[in-house]
Design a protein around this motif. Structure first.
Motif, PDB file in Angstrom:
ATOM      1  N   SER A 149      97.085  90.177  71.053  1.00 14.08           N
ATOM      2  CA  SER A 149      96.469  88.914  70.658  1.00 14.08           C
ATOM      3  C   SER A 149      94.968  88.939  70.941  1.00 14.08           C
ATOM      4  O   SER A 149      94.158  88.514  70.108  1.00 14.08           O
ATOM      5  CB  SER A 149      97.127  87.756  71.411  1.00 14.08           C
ATOM      6  N   ARG A 150      94.595  89.474  72.090  1.00 15.34           N
ATOM      7  CA  ARG A 150      93.171  89.540  72.448  1.00 15.34           C
ATOM      8  C   ARG A 150      92.416  90.484  71.514  1.00 15.34           C
ATOM      9  O   ARG A 150      91.275  90.203  71.138  1.00 15.34           O
ATOM     10  CB  ARG A 150      93.024  89.986  73.907  1.00 15.34           C
ATOM     11  N   ARG A 151      93.034  91.595  71.140  1.00 14.24           N
ATOM     12  CA  ARG A 151      92.384  92.547  70.232  1.00 14.24           C
ATOM     13  C   ARG A 151      92.103  91.917  68.865  1.00 14.24           C
ATOM     14  O   ARG A 151      91.143  92.297  68.180  1.00 14.24           O
ATOM     15  CB  ARG A 151      93.240  93.808  70.069  1.00 14.24           C
ATOM     16  N   ARG A 152      92.929  90.978  68.468  1.00 10.12           N
ATOM     17  CA  ARG A 152      92.766  90.359  67.145  1.00 10.12           C
ATOM     18  C   ARG A 152      91.730  89.234  67.135  1.00 10.12           C
ATOM     19  O   ARG A 152      91.391  88.714  66.068  1.00 10.12           O
ATOM     20  CB  ARG A 152      94.109  89.820  66.645  1.00 10.12           C
ATOM     21  N   VAL A 153      91.255  88.841  68.308  1.00  8.65           N
ATOM     22  CA  VAL A 153      90.313  87.726  68.375  1.00  8.65           C
ATOM     23  C   VAL A 153      88.958  88.139  67.808  1.00  8.65           C
ATOM     24  O   VAL A 153      88.405  89.188  68.160  1.00  8.65           O
ATOM     25  CB  VAL A 153      90.144  87.238  69.831  1.00  8.65           C
ATOM     26  N   THR A 154      88.432  87.305  66.951  1.00  2.00           N
ATOM     27  CA  THR A 154      87.064  87.449  66.461  1.00  2.00           C
ATOM     28  C   THR A 154      86.216  86.384  67.133  1.00  2.00           C
ATOM     29  O   THR A 154      86.509  85.182  67.011  1.00  2.00           O
ATOM     30  CB  THR A 154      86.995  87.272  64.932  1.00  2.00           C
ATOM     31  N   ILE A 155      85.206  86.811  67.861  1.00  2.00           N
ATOM     32  CA  ILE A 155      84.347  85.849  68.546  1.00  2.00           C
ATOM     33  C   ILE A 155      83.633  84.995  67.509  1.00  2.00           C
ATOM     34  O   ILE A 155      83.065  85.523  66.547  1.00  2.00           O
ATOM     35  CB  ILE A 155      83.327  86.580  69.445  1.00  2.00           C
ATOM     36  N   PRO A 156      83.658  83.675  67.653  1.00  2.00           N
ATOM     37  CA  PRO A 156      83.052  82.817  66.630  1.00  2.00           C
ATOM     38  C   PRO A 156      81.545  83.031  66.511  1.00  2.00           C
ATOM     39  O   PRO A 156      80.856  83.289  67.495  1.00  2.00           O
ATOM     40  CB  PRO A 156      83.371  81.400  67.125  1.00  2.00           C
ATOM     41  N   ALA A 157      81.071  82.954  65.274  1.00  2.00           N
ATOM     42  CA  ALA A 157      79.631  83.041  65.035  1.00  2.00           C
ATOM     43  C   ALA A 157      78.960  81.791  65.604  1.00  2.00           C
ATOM     44  O   ALA A 157      79.461  80.673  65.440  1.00  2.00           O
ATOM     45  CB  ALA A 157      79.361  83.156  63.537  1.00  2.00           C
ATOM     46  N   VAL A 158      77.820  81.998  66.256  1.00  2.00           N
ATOM     47  CA  VAL A 158      77.153  80.907  66.972  1.00  2.00           C
ATOM     48  C   VAL A 158      75.759  80.695  66.404  1.00  2.00           C
ATOM     49  O   VAL A 158      74.949  81.633  66.337  1.00  2.00           O
ATOM     50  CB  VAL A 158      77.055  81.222  68.474  1.00  2.00           C
TER      51      VAL A 158
END
Length: 344
Positions: A26-35
């Motif tokens: 699950s963590r590997r699939r996370v895309t950090i949101p654009a800020v």
């Protein structure tokens, strides 16, 4: 009986491994949101880059952690929910996808543990990406007499945070990223709280899944039930990082360096003295923000012998670091940090 116990242990072990594998996936699939609302760049000189001294940004692997559970909770983004209820106009349950559709911000914020002893290392500074807590509170409609946010971790740990602090304009957030990567499991993946200016035990809930708006006279959180203070503002503090205690240094010019913090107030001055002599003003590194620690240096013409060096800080509200030594309980340790240094 032994065979049955062994079989049960094997099943439990496999289930735990499968759960961990699922969380890591699950963590590997996370895309950090654009800020768009990014943290200000770190100007030259903010990090003094003295060997042995604290770095301005604390790498994730050495960022301090305090847990109450024997095992790090394991929660996927698919399973994560935040229920907001209690003294609100509208109860809400937020999913991971709904959280990520909100507008994120990026900030550099120093966190400190209330159990940090004078001169201790239970403090760290990181770059966080998250979502403003105040926006969520405004949307659910906090009732006028609610003064506490009782937040709960997936493992049942509770934290009580003053509502007025969360709505006074500081960058309190539901963080999803730390130093450019999704939150590490041990630092609260997938979602944790970050609140400038408060010790972690009243603010920094990891693996947060529940918010109840309530009152301090109606509810107590995990540590307040055990005799710790209810509100936990961080005290003005400083420490010596180099030279190391009892480290031999040569006669002559010696660089003393360290770190000071007074989150959400900022550091105005750091002073150093040797063998209870007069206080001397140290050189402060440029201030990054009121919510981060500040590094300092001081040049000492060191004579031969064994000497005691002490440090104290003054914050921008004019509060001088308290001299009297007190233990961390109930609301944070006080006292001047000192180092014994051998000059030869």
């Amino acid at each position: 009986v032994a065979a049955a116990v062994a079989a049960a242990a094997g099943v439990a072990g496999r289930q735990m491994n499968q759960r961990l594998s699922g969380v890591l996936d699950s963590r590997r699939r996370v895309t950090i949101p654009a800020v768009a609302d990014r943290a200000a760049p770190i100007p030259p000189g903010v990090d003094i880059e003295v060997p042995g001294a604290t770095s301005f940004i604390t790498p994730n692997p050495i960022f301090y952690r305090i847990d109450t559970a024997l095992q790090v909770p394991r929660l996927t983004t698919e399973d994560w929910r935040l229920r907001i209820h209690g003294m609100v106009d509208r109860e809400v349950t937020l999913t991971w996808d709904q959280l990520l559709r909100r507008t994120p911000l990026e900030r550099r914020i120093t966190l400190t543990c209330v159990s940090n002893e004078v001169g201790g290392d239970l403090a760290g500074n990181a770059t966080w990406i998250g979502f403003p807590m105040a926006d969520l509170l405004d949307e659910v409609g906090v009732q006028g007499d609610a003064d506490m946010l009782l937040s709960t971790s997936v493992d049942g740990f509770t934290v009580g945070t003053p509502v007025e602090v969360l709505r006074d304009g500081r960058d309190a957030m539901l963080a999803v990223a730390m130093n450019g990567e999704p939150l590490p499991l041990e630092h609260g993946f997938p979602v944790r709280q970050v609140v400038p200016g408060l010790y972690g035990y009243v603010s920094a809930t990891k693996w947060v899944v529940d918010w109840e708006l309530t009152r301090f006279d109606r509810a107590q959180a995990y540590w307040t039930k055990r005799g710790w203070g209810a509100r936990g503002p961080i005290k003005t503090a400083s420490r010596i990082d180099v030279p190391a205690a009892f480290a031999p240094v040569p006669v002559g010019r010696v660089l003393i360096a360290g770190t000071a913090w007074a989150q959400h107030r900022g550091i105005e001055k750091v002073e150093v003295r040797v063998d209870e002599g007069p206080w001397q003003t140290a050189t402060l590194a440029p201030e990054y923000s009121l919510d981060t620690w500040r590094q300092w240096t001081w040049q000492w013409d060191a004579p031969e012998g064994v000497h005691n060096v002490q440090v104290r800080a003054t914050d921008l509200d004019g509060n001088v670091q308290v001299e009297e030594r007190t233990p961390p309980i109930p609301d944070g340790a006080t006292g001047w940090h000192g180092r014994t240094i051998t000059v030869r």
